[in-house]
Design a protein around this motif. Structure first.
Motif: not given
Length: 196
Positions: A50-62, A85-89
């Protein structure tokens, strides 16, 4: 003085004087323990799909937001190579790594305790097994010294045969005595009856 039943009154009660069913208040956790539990829950959450899917969705939307929307609506434009985005990650990774290591250290401590308990349990099982093996050997030695069923049967047969032989010899001796007695009576002269 605190009102009966209030938190302060419950806190002031000596735990040995309070009945067993009453709550004694929460045990205060140390900061280290709280932080350790937080790190474990964080590491557990990061290890889920769930975390990986959520992070992937977040990055794709961003990326889609900052690529396809008009420039005025973009807050991290593609022209700056998605710097925010780079700083956040990077920030997420810099906090995630130590938290995961802390969770692993706590798990290692628990594993060490579990291994020690398993070792002690194995030693107890070995001692119990050795004791049972000694008891079985002692029982085998006792059973070996006991008379077997065949031995007792043979002894009883021998005793019965001996008794039968004795009975036969007694009967023969009795017949011989009666024969001798009869022979002795025959040899005796007839006695004369007195005259009246």
């Amino acid at each position: 003085m605190a009102a009966p039943g209030s938190r302060r009154a419950r806190r002031d009660v000596d735990p040995l004087e309070a009945p067993k069913g009453l709550p004694r208040g929460r045990r205060r956790s140390t900061g280290r323990d709280v932080f350790g539990r937080f790190s474990e829950s964080f590491a557990r959450a990061m290890g889920t799909s769930g975390f990986l899917i959520g992070l992937t969705v977040f990055v794709v939307v961003w990326l889609a937001w900052n690529t396809f929307l008009p420039t005025a609506a973009q807050f991290d434009p593609r022209a700056t190579n998605f710097t925010l985005l780079t700083l956040l990650l990077s920030l997420q990774a810099s906090y995630a790594a130590p938290l995961i290591l802390l969770a692993q250290n706590r798990q290692d401590d628990r594993d060490r305790v579990q291994v020690e308990q398993d070792r002690q349990r194995a030693e107890r099982n070995l001692d119990d097994t050795e004791y049972l093996a000694r008891e079985i050997v002692a029982l085998r030695l006792l059973v070996r010294d006991m008379a077997s069923q065949d031995f007792v049967r043979d002894e009883l047969k021998a005793l019965l045969e001996e008794l039968d032989r004795r009975e036969v010899s007694r009967e023969a001796a009795a017949e011989e005595l009666t024969a001798e007695d009869a022979e002795a009576r025959r040899r005796e002269p007839p006695s004369r009856a007195p005259r009246p």
